[in-house]
Design a protein around this motif. Structure first.
Motif, PDB file in Angstrom:
ATOM      1  N   LEU A 174      26.571  11.664  16.473  1.00 25.68           N
ATOM      2  CA  LEU A 174      27.890  12.795  17.030  1.00 25.68           C
ATOM      3  C   LEU A 174      27.308  14.079  16.487  1.00 25.68           C
ATOM      4  CD1 LEU A 174      28.896   9.839  15.525  1.00 25.68           C
ATOM      5  CD2 LEU A 174      31.256  10.655  16.867  1.00 25.68           C
ATOM      6  N   LEU A 175      27.688  14.913  17.676  1.00 28.40           N
ATOM      7  CA  LEU A 175      27.381  16.266  17.190  1.00 28.40           C
ATOM      8  C   LEU A 175      28.663  17.079  17.269  1.00 28.40           C
ATOM      9  CD1 LEU A 175      24.088  16.739  19.380  1.00 28.40           C
ATOM     10  CD2 LEU A 175      24.314  16.354  16.905  1.00 28.40           C
ATOM     11  N   VAL A 176      28.847  18.082  16.643  1.00 29.67           N
ATOM     12  CA  VAL A 176      30.139  18.828  16.318  1.00 29.67           C
ATOM     13  C   VAL A 176      29.958  20.392  16.723  1.00 29.67           C
ATOM     14  CG1 VAL A 176      31.985  19.315  14.880  1.00 29.67           C
ATOM     15  CG2 VAL A 176      30.825  17.052  14.464  1.00 29.67           C
ATOM     16  N   TYR A 177      30.606  20.798  17.808  1.00 25.79           N
ATOM     17  CA  TYR A 177      30.275  22.077  18.072  1.00 25.79           C
ATOM     18  C   TYR A 177      31.892  22.977  18.156  1.00 25.79           C
ATOM     19  CZ  TYR A 177      26.076  20.478  20.681  1.00 25.79           C
ATOM     20  OH  TYR A 177      24.655  20.065  20.995  1.00 25.79           O
ATOM     21  N   ASP A 178      31.573  24.135  17.997  1.00 29.03           N
ATOM     22  CA  ASP A 178      33.013  24.906  18.456  1.00 29.03           C
ATOM     23  C   ASP A 178      33.436  24.544  19.764  1.00 29.03           C
ATOM     24  OD1 ASP A 178      34.879  26.879  17.955  1.00 29.03           O
ATOM     25  OD2 ASP A 178      33.457  28.524  18.299  1.00 29.03           O
ATOM     26  N   TYR A 179      34.812  24.593  19.637  1.00 31.41           N
ATOM     27  CA  TYR A 179      35.462  24.307  21.222  1.00 31.41           C
ATOM     28  C   TYR A 179      35.949  25.425  21.937  1.00 31.41           C
ATOM     29  CZ  TYR A 179      39.224  23.143  24.343  1.00 31.41           C
ATOM     30  OH  TYR A 179      40.139  22.738  25.313  1.00 31.41           O
ATOM     31  N   MET A 180      35.245  25.441  23.054  1.00 33.20           N
ATOM     32  CA  MET A 180      35.290  26.508  24.180  1.00 33.20           C
ATOM     33  C   MET A 180      36.591  26.028  25.144  1.00 33.20           C
ATOM     34  SD  MET A 180      32.892  29.036  23.421  1.00 33.20           S
ATOM     35  CE  MET A 180      33.449  28.577  21.806  1.00 33.20           C
ATOM     36  N   PRO A 181      37.606  26.855  25.147  1.00 32.00           N
ATOM     37  CA  PRO A 181      38.824  26.321  26.038  1.00 32.00           C
ATOM     38  C   PRO A 181      38.637  26.497  27.379  1.00 32.00           C
ATOM     39  CG  PRO A 181      39.164  28.597  24.781  1.00 32.00           C
ATOM     40  CD  PRO A 181      37.915  28.130  24.310  1.00 32.00           C
ATOM     41  N   ASN A 182      37.772  27.380  28.045  1.00 27.89           N
ATOM     42  CA  ASN A 182      37.743  27.257  29.483  1.00 27.89           C
ATOM     43  C   ASN A 182      36.572  26.542  30.075  1.00 27.89           C
ATOM     44  OD1 ASN A 182      39.742  29.310  30.190  1.00 27.89           O
ATOM     45  ND2 ASN A 182      38.806  30.751  29.058  1.00 27.89           N
ATOM     46  N   GLY A 183      35.882  25.647  29.287  1.00 24.62           N
ATOM     47  CA  GLY A 183      35.024  24.736  29.770  1.00 24.62           C
ATOM     48  C   GLY A 183      33.859  25.222  30.293  1.00 24.62           C
ATOM     49  N   SER A 184      32.964  24.431  31.081  1.00 21.72           N
ATOM     50  CA  SER A 184      31.835  25.176  31.473  1.00 21.72           C
ATOM     51  C   SER A 184      31.572  26.102  32.724  1.00 21.72           C
ATOM     52  CB  SER A 184      30.706  23.655  31.744  1.00 21.72           C
ATOM     53  OG  SER A 184      31.237  23.002  32.804  1.00 21.72           O
ATOM     54  N   LEU A 185      30.491  26.845  32.992  1.00 19.76           N
ATOM     55  CA  LEU A 185      30.572  27.665  33.945  1.00 19.76           C
ATOM     56  C   LEU A 185      30.567  26.884  35.267  1.00 19.76           C
ATOM     57  CD1 LEU A 185      30.294  30.652  35.226  1.00 19.76           C
ATOM     58  CD2 LEU A 185      27.959  30.361  34.666  1.00 19.76           C
ATOM     59  N   ASP A 186      29.729  25.747  35.417  1.00 12.67           N
ATOM     60  CA  ASP A 186      29.644  25.035  36.700  1.00 12.67           C
ATOM     61  C   ASP A 186      30.706  24.846  37.338  1.00 12.67           C
ATOM     62  OD1 ASP A 186      29.941  23.255  34.702  1.00 12.67           O
ATOM     63  OD2 ASP A 186      28.926  21.619  35.852  1.00 12.67           O
ATOM     64  N   GLN A 187      31.842  24.504  36.412  1.00 12.51           N
ATOM     65  CA  GLN A 187      33.174  24.131  37.052  1.00 12.51           C
ATOM     66  C   GLN A 187      33.856  25.274  37.808  1.00 12.51           C
ATOM     67  OE1 GLN A 187      35.291  23.213  33.260  1.00 12.51           O
ATOM     68  NE2 GLN A 187      34.638  21.180  33.258  1.00 12.51           N
ATOM     69  N   TYR A 188      33.488  26.480  37.577  1.00  8.63           N
ATOM     70  CA  TYR A 188      34.080  27.703  38.155  1.00  8.63           C
ATOM     71  C   TYR A 188      33.243  27.822  39.634  1.00  8.63           C
ATOM     72  CZ  TYR A 188      37.033  28.845  34.297  1.00  8.63           C
ATOM     73  OH  TYR A 188      37.949  28.692  33.287  1.00  8.63           O
ATOM     74  N   LEU A 189      31.979  27.495  39.493  1.00  5.96           N
ATOM     75  CA  LEU A 189      31.097  27.732  40.578  1.00  5.96           C
ATOM     76  C   LEU A 189      31.250  26.752  41.701  1.00  5.96           C
ATOM     77  CD1 LEU A 189      27.881  28.765  38.700  1.00  5.96           C
ATOM     78  CD2 LEU A 189      29.567  30.211  39.737  1.00  5.96           C
TER      79      LEU A 189
END
Length: 659
Positions: free
Chosen positions: A411-426
């Protein structure tokens, strides 16, 4: 009558002036009964400890000497010493730190927590109108403020960027050698801060508590404080926490204007706080009566406890002890995600499943990736690299906080990015708002800055090996942050990576990888070129075409360049919002980065100069043969032909394509 009143008023003002001109001197051997001015989460505990912050994230606390100190127009000499200790919530991890400071006001309500240390905010950081002098004890490395590391002491004038800083430690009087001190070690330390107005010199000395003051100061900085400090100022302490909370304590403090600060009586100081203090007596009062309640009442809790232990059981081997501060408990991650419920699922694929979570104590919002693994030989090296990557600090990288291992999964723990990934916008159609060109260009430059940090500015070379739109996450302000370091490799500057396995995503793989398997910063540059084309064109690097053929985006862009129609390949959603000169520059830079010959590609430092500084691009050779064919020829062993052919390509001047 009037004359008597006037005389009385004059005498009163004279008395006040005389009192104000007297040298200020005080000593606090603990703070019980003191009348310090406190704000934020600062408090004085029953045993006399001054606690500036508690174990909560994103908080600040201040403690001021109650009366202003008159330094005079030429700033009098002063001396202060204090004893302090930092207690992180998790061993070795915590922030942001503490500062002794002198300020023209005791109202710092607009100052921010986290990296601002409760002293400044986004608007006034670095401004001369602050009139603030501070000595910082910083436990988080912030690249934007040129921090040396995450364990340093600095002299700061009106800014979070230190005028002078050094690693925390002291010089031993006997050997003269430098001895490191870990500010987050839960060890009590003493500091001396001195300013000599005649020599215009600031000195800061640090040592373990109980050790006599070292002869050689840690910091010695020539500066005339009279240009910063006003006639009357407030003195005190400021502290703040960020994502990982900690408690920052001051145990004793003395100060003197125009003289040497009185010695602190260490024997009179309150005991420093303990680690994870628990009220054992209260526990015993509950447990002992239950013993007499019967065997059944004892067995039931034991059974429940054993069941919970099995439920949250983790895989922990001896070699992982050294990585302790970066390891999360499975119990905390289970609670953070409400038991890894489907409603917390952010995404799933061949890489694993990613969940949103809120850590139970710090309330930090995180993203938790679950990846299957076996306890194989390479796991130790992989965990070591995970921990190393967790030390990366850059505003355009998603921070990796740590890991947990349990029953065949990592399990890897990262900082949460509220706007998700860039590919979702593309690629998600109308599910996400369209990103305009200004936003896309900002994302491109942000990812480039992150890669420059990885390749050249960190203590080791980090090759990401999986740069693509789906691994670029957007924060609350739509800044691009490169994430997912699951395939990254690290090695020392001046050496080469010794790993030869081919990993990555089709369309982003540099052609030399299929032959040698060796990743390098230039293979990342190739992937970054494909990424830029993806952002500008709104298309994937490789797409299915008619009759089972593949459409390779880099060749398509190259063809439009030959025909002088680069604007036609741009994402249709951008047609009305971009400047043609800027977007054509990015397309040409993308082709330069995606060149099949590694030696023809720029470094990320050069890429940043093209993107950020307006440095003109070199003329790129264009021919009738596409990049894919050149790559195939190169991989088939026709290196000499490829080199010869490339040198014979016709140089197309930048005027002919509109730049």
């Amino acid at each position: 009558m009037f004359m008597k009143t006037y005389a009385f008023a004059f005498l009163l003002l004279l008395c006040i002036a005389l009192c104000a001109s007297q040298d200020v001197e005080f000593t606090f051997n603990g703070f019980t009964g003191s009348n310090l001015m406190l704000d934020g989460v600062a408090s004085i505990e029953s045993n006399g400890l001054l606690r500036l912050t508690n174990n909560t994230s994103q908080k600040k606390g201040h403690a001021f000497y109650p009366s202003p100190v008159r330094f005079g127009s030429n700033t009098s000499s002063f001396s202060t010493t204090f004893v302090f200790v930092f207690v992180p919530e998790k061993s070795g991890i915590g922030g942001q730190g503490m500062a002794f400071f002198i300020s023209p006001t005791n109202n710092l309500s607009t100052a921010m927590a986290a990296e601002y240390l409760g002293l400044f905010n986004e608007e006034n950081e670095g401004k001369s109108t602050n009139h603030i002098f501070a000595v910082e004890f910083d436990t988080i490395q912030n690249e934007e403020y040129e921090d040396k590391n995450n364990n340093h002491v600095g002299i700061n004038i009106n800014s979070l960027t230190s005028n002078q800083s050094e690693f925390a430690g002291y010089y031993d009087d006997d050997s003269g050698s430098f001895q490191n001190l870990n500010l987050m070690s839960h060890k009590t330390m003493q500091v001396w801060v001195e300013y000599e107005s005649e020599d215009k010199e600031i000195k800061v000395t640090l040592s373990p508590v109980g050790k006599s003051k070292p002869n050689k100061p840690l910091l010695s900085y020539k500066f005339d404080l009279s240009v910063v400090l006003k006639d009357t100022m407030y003195i005190g302490f400021s502290s703040s926490t960020g994502s990982f909370p900690a408690s920052h304590y001051v145990i004793g403090w003395s100060f003197k204007l125009n003289g040497t600060a009185p010695s602190i009586d260490l024997s009179k100081l309150p005991d420093p706080p303990r680690r994870n203090t628990k009220e054992l007596s209260k526990v015993l009062k509950i447990v002992l009566p239950s013993v007499f309640a019967g065997f059944v009442l004892i067995c039931v809790p034991i059974f429940i406890y054993m069941r919970r232990q099995f439920k949250y059981a983790e895989l922990l081997e001896d070699w992982e002890v050294e990585f302790g501060p970066h390891r999360f408990s499975y119990k905390d991650l289970h609670q953070a995600t409400n038991g890894f419920k489907e409603k917390e699922l952010l995404g799933a694929g061949g890489f694993g499943r990613v969940y949103r979570g809120v850590l139970p104590v710090s309330k930090l919002e995180v993203a938790i990736k679950r990846v299957s693994h076996g306890s194989k030989q390479g796991m130790k090296q992989f965990i070591a690299e995970v921990v190393s990557i967790g030390r990366l600090r850059h505003r355009n990288l998603v921070q990796l906080f740590g890991y947990c291992r349990r029953r065949g999964e990592l399990l890897l723990v990262y900082d949460y990015m509220p706007n998700g990934s860039l590919d979702q916008y593309l690629y998600s159609g109308h599910e996400k708002p369209t990103l305009n060109w200004i936003q896309r260009f900002k994302i491109i430059k942000g990812v480039a800055a992150g890669l420059l940090y990885l390749h050249e500015e960190w203590e080791q070379v980090v090759v990401h090996r999986d740069i693509k739109a789906s691994n670029v996450l957007l924060d609350s302000e739509l800044n691009g942050r490169l994430g997912d370091f699951g395939l990254a490799i690290l090695y020392d500057h001046g050496t080469e990576a010794d790993i030869t396995n081919v990993v990555g995503t089709m369309g982003y793989l540099a052609p030399e990888l299929t032959r040698t398997g060796k990743a390098s910063p230039l293979t990342d540059v190739f992937a970054f070129g494909a990424f830029m084309l993806e952002v500008v064109c709104g298309r994937r690097p490789v797409e299915p075409g008619a009759q089972g053929e593949r459409i390779v985006l880099v060749d398509l862009v190259l063809e439009h360049w030959k025909q002088g129609s680069l604007a036609d390949i741009v994402d249709p959603q951008l047609r009305e919002t971009f400047a043609i000169e800027e977007i054509e520059m990015v397309l040409k830079l993308s082709l330069l980065c995606s060149h099949p010959l590694p030696g023809a590609r720029p470094t990320m430092q050069q890429v940043m100069q093209y993107l950020d500084c307006g440095k003109p691009l070199p003329d790129l050779m264009v021919s009738s043969m596409n990049y894919s064919m050149l790559a195939i020829l190169q991989n088939e062993g026709f290196d000499s032909f490829v080199m010869s052919y490339s040198s014979q390509m016709t140089s197309i001047s930048t005027q002919s394509v509109g730049t």
